[in-house]
Design a protein around this motif. Sequence first.
Motif, PDB file in Angstrom:
ATOM      1  N   GLU A  61      46.794 142.538   9.449  1.00 32.85           N
ATOM      2  CA  GLU A  61      45.858 142.861   8.372  1.00 32.85           C
ATOM      3  C   GLU A  61      45.989 144.336   8.022  1.00 32.85           C
ATOM      4  N   VAL A  62      45.828 144.615   6.748  1.00 36.22           N
ATOM      5  CA  VAL A  62      45.830 145.992   6.256  1.00 36.22           C
ATOM      6  C   VAL A  62      44.386 146.476   6.310  1.00 36.22           C
ATOM      7  N   LEU A  63      44.171 147.599   6.974  1.00 38.23           N
ATOM      8  CA  LEU A  63      42.830 148.141   7.150  1.00 38.23           C
ATOM      9  C   LEU A  63      42.661 149.423   6.346  1.00 38.23           C
ATOM     10  N   THR A  64      41.511 149.574   5.755  1.00 37.00           N
ATOM     11  CA  THR A  64      41.187 150.839   5.104  1.00 37.00           C
ATOM     12  C   THR A  64      40.958 151.881   6.186  1.00 37.00           C
ATOM     13  N   ARG A  65      40.894 153.125   5.766  1.00 32.82           N
ATOM     14  CA  ARG A  65      40.613 154.199   6.727  1.00 32.82           C
ATOM     15  C   ARG A  65      39.286 153.933   7.428  1.00 32.82           C
ATOM     16  N   ALA A  66      38.267 153.526   6.671  1.00 34.48           N
ATOM     17  CA  ALA A  66      36.950 153.271   7.253  1.00 34.48           C
ATOM     18  C   ALA A  66      37.004 152.133   8.276  1.00 34.48           C
ATOM     19  N   GLU A  67      37.767 151.079   7.972  1.00 33.70           N
ATOM     20  CA  GLU A  67      37.902 149.973   8.919  1.00 33.70           C
ATOM     21  C   GLU A  67      38.633 150.420  10.186  1.00 33.70           C
ATOM     22  N   CYS A  68      39.641 151.255  10.020  1.00 31.10           N
ATOM     23  CA  CYS A  68      40.352 151.802  11.189  1.00 31.10           C
ATOM     24  C   CYS A  68      39.407 152.629  12.042  1.00 31.10           C
ATOM     25  N   GLN A  69      38.644 153.496  11.407  1.00 28.66           N
ATOM     26  CA  GLN A  69      37.712 154.359  12.139  1.00 28.66           C
ATOM     27  C   GLN A  69      36.674 153.527  12.884  1.00 28.66           C
ATOM     28  N   ARG A  70      36.222 152.442  12.280  1.00 28.63           N
ATOM     29  CA  ARG A  70      35.214 151.586  12.908  1.00 28.63           C
ATOM     30  C   ARG A  70      35.812 150.845  14.114  1.00 28.63           C
ATOM     31  N   GLN A  71      37.028 150.284  13.959  1.00 26.49           N
ATOM     32  CA  GLN A  71      37.634 149.500  15.036  1.00 26.49           C
ATOM     33  C   GLN A  71      38.324 150.364  16.091  1.00 26.49           C
ATOM     34  N   PHE A  72      38.812 151.538  15.678  1.00 24.75           N
ATOM     35  CA  PHE A  72      39.570 152.402  16.573  1.00 24.75           C
ATOM     36  C   PHE A  72      39.081 153.843  16.445  1.00 24.75           C
ATOM     37  N   PRO A  73      37.885 154.113  16.935  1.00 25.21           N
ATOM     38  CA  PRO A  73      37.313 155.450  16.768  1.00 25.21           C
ATOM     39  C   PRO A  73      38.098 156.550  17.486  1.00 25.21           C
ATOM     40  N   GLN A  74      38.986 156.163  18.392  1.00 21.05           N
ATOM     41  CA  GLN A  74      39.793 157.165  19.098  1.00 21.05           C
ATOM     42  C   GLN A  74      40.855 157.782  18.196  1.00 21.05           C
ATOM     43  N   PHE A  75      41.117 157.160  17.040  1.00 22.41           N
ATOM     44  CA  PHE A  75      42.083 157.704  16.089  1.00 22.41           C
ATOM     45  C   PHE A  75      41.354 158.353  14.931  1.00 22.41           C
ATOM     46  N   ASN A  76      41.830 159.498  14.508  1.00 20.42           N
ATOM     47  CA  ASN A  76      41.218 160.220  13.401  1.00 20.42           C
ATOM     48  C   ASN A  76      42.198 160.227  12.232  1.00 20.42           C
ATOM     49  N   LEU A  77      42.129 159.190  11.414  1.00 18.67           N
ATOM     50  CA  LEU A  77      43.036 159.098  10.274  1.00 18.67           C
ATOM     51  C   LEU A  77      42.644 160.098   9.205  1.00 18.67           C
ATOM     52  N   LYS A  78      43.645 160.560   8.485  1.00 14.15           N
ATOM     53  CA  LYS A  78      43.405 161.449   7.356  1.00 14.15           C
ATOM     54  C   LYS A  78      42.796 160.631   6.224  1.00 14.15           C
ATOM     55  N   PRO A  79      42.111 161.287   5.289  1.00 12.95           N
ATOM     56  CA  PRO A  79      41.424 160.549   4.216  1.00 12.95           C
ATOM     57  C   PRO A  79      42.339 159.634   3.388  1.00 12.95           C
ATOM     58  N   ASP A  80      43.634 159.961   3.286  1.00 17.03           N
ATOM     59  CA  ASP A  80      44.531 159.141   2.465  1.00 17.03           C
ATOM     60  C   ASP A  80      45.344 158.134   3.286  1.00 17.03           C
ATOM     61  N   GLU A  81      44.971 157.934   4.567  1.00 12.97           N
ATOM     62  CA  GLU A  81      45.720 157.019   5.419  1.00 12.97           C
ATOM     63  C   GLU A  81      45.025 155.670   5.559  1.00 12.97           C
ATOM     64  N   ILE A  82      45.850 154.653   5.816  1.00 16.15           N
ATOM     65  CA  ILE A  82      45.372 153.294   6.084  1.00 16.15           C
ATOM     66  C   ILE A  82      46.057 152.810   7.356  1.00 16.15           C
ATOM     67  N   GLY A  83      45.661 151.648   7.828  1.00 17.42           N
ATOM     68  CA  GLY A  83      46.274 151.079   9.026  1.00 17.42           C
ATOM     69  C   GLY A  83      46.775 149.681   8.764  1.00 17.42           C
ATOM     70  N   ILE A  84      47.811 149.313   9.481  1.00 22.31           N
ATOM     71  CA  ILE A  84      48.318 147.944   9.474  1.00 22.31           C
ATOM     72  C   ILE A  84      48.234 147.483  10.918  1.00 22.31           C
ATOM     73  N   LEU A  85      47.421 146.465  11.143  1.00 20.25           N
ATOM     74  CA  LEU A  85      47.108 146.020  12.493  1.00 20.25           C
ATOM     75  C   LEU A  85      47.756 144.671  12.773  1.00 20.25           C
ATOM     76  N   GLN A  86      48.522 144.621  13.853  1.00 18.92           N
ATOM     77  CA  GLN A  86      49.031 143.371  14.407  1.00 18.92           C
ATOM     78  C   GLN A  86      48.273 143.139  15.702  1.00 18.92           C
ATOM     79  N   ARG A  87      47.570 142.051  15.788  1.00 19.71           N
ATOM     80  CA  ARG A  87      46.795 141.779  17.000  1.00 19.71           C
ATOM     81  C   ARG A  87      47.600 141.000  18.032  1.00 19.71           C
ATOM     82  N   HIS A  88      48.634 140.285  17.610  1.00 22.00           N
ATOM     83  CA  HIS A  88      49.397 139.411  18.503  1.00 22.00           C
ATOM     84  C   HIS A  88      50.890 139.670  18.329  1.00 22.00           C
TER      85      HIS A  88
END
Length: 137
Positions: A61-88
């Motif tokens: 799933e493609v995560l917004t910066r806010a979704e990344c921050q919520r699920q992975f608070p240990q990472f501090n993404l820059k305002p223009d960054e997003i995440g791509i999450l593979q769970r399996h």
Amino acid sequence: YGEADYVALMRRALMLWREAEQEAGETLLHECGALTTCRHDQLDRLQPVLDQWTTNAVNFEVLTRAECQRQFPQFNLKPDEIGILQRHECGVVFATPATVALWRLAESNGAACRGNVRVVHINPTVDGGVEVSAENG
């Protein structure tokens, strides 16, 4: 990797790790998922990969910066960054215990293992195996 063969290669590798684990009697691949980050304006560069994953039913799933921050608070993404999450289907292999286990499996399956030698040739054999030639025999 945006090539079609990559997903098949990834799944085959996962299957082989699981077979090795079963034979070794220990966990070698620790599935923990993977989070890739990139700038939002560079997502188009990853689109061929995401298209292959979608076509081949890779769970991501493609995560917004806010979704990344919520699920992975240990990472501090820059305002223009997003995440791509593979769970399996991905994780980490700890090199030393995996090497020890694979060495042991190779020996138990008839391989002659030697350390601290330089490999000079690897040739396939007619029976589907390989013959490895090392420096100094």
